[in-house]
Write a protein that holds these residues in place. Sequence first.
Motif, mmCIF file in Angstrom:
data_model
loop_
_atom_site.group_PDB
_atom_site.id
_atom_site.type_symbol
_atom_site.label_atom_id
_atom_site.label_comp_id
_atom_site.label_asym_id
_atom_site.label_seq_id
_atom_site.Cartn_x
_atom_site.Cartn_y
_atom_site.Cartn_z
ATOM 1 N N ALA A 97 45.038 46.918 52.884
ATOM 2 C CA ALA A 97 43.638 46.885 52.471
ATOM 3 C C ALA A 97 42.728 47.377 53.587
ATOM 4 C CB ALA A 97 43.249 45.467 52.041
ATOM 5 N N PHE A 100 42.997 51.100 53.746
ATOM 6 C CA PHE A 100 42.232 51.675 52.632
ATOM 7 C C PHE A 100 40.735 51.675 52.957
ATOM 8 C CE2 PHE A 100 40.289 51.659 48.429
ATOM 9 C CZ PHE A 100 41.021 52.639 47.774
ATOM 10 N N ALA A 101 40.265 50.560 53.539
ATOM 11 C CA ALA A 101 38.842 50.474 53.882
ATOM 12 C C ALA A 101 38.481 51.470 54.985
ATOM 13 C CB ALA A 101 38.493 49.052 54.324
ATOM 14 N N GLY A 104 38.098 54.785 53.780
ATOM 15 C CA GLY A 104 36.831 54.918 53.073
ATOM 16 C C GLY A 104 35.724 55.476 53.940
ATOM 17 N N GLY A 115 37.690 48.978 49.496
ATOM 18 C CA GLY A 115 38.562 48.490 50.554
ATOM 19 C C GLY A 115 38.064 47.192 51.158
#
Length: 137
Positions: A97, A100-101, A104, A115
């Motif tokens: 996560a 993913f962030a 971003g 995220g």
Amino acid sequence: MRVQGWLFLACGLFFAGVDVAYWFWTKAATGHGEPVGTTAMAISVGFAFMVGYYLMFTARRIGAQPEDNKQADISEGAGEIGFFSPSSWWPLFLCLAAAFAFAGFVVGFWMFLIGLFLVIMAMIGFVFQYYRGHFSH
């Protein structure tokens, strides 16, 4: 724990001295101090003092431990040390996560928000993993 606390505090003092020497050395060589290395070493000083303070504070709170006694035997430190997780998938989910962030930031703000939501949900799962299911008390 008191010995470990003093060790970290001594490392913090050593890192501080090296940081100052590094700043003067780079200032003499380039005409201005090198900010990245100096900042990184200053952060190391802060981390060493933070861990040393925590260990000293904890040692004062829980009292003398077998490792603080110079005449202690190894068997005095035997027994239960603490609870360690047998297996957990939450660190993997939290790292995915976070990746993913951070991606971003490159792709778009919408992906960062998704995220961020995933990071918050993974942190909640990580913190409360022993309140539900097989390992709940």
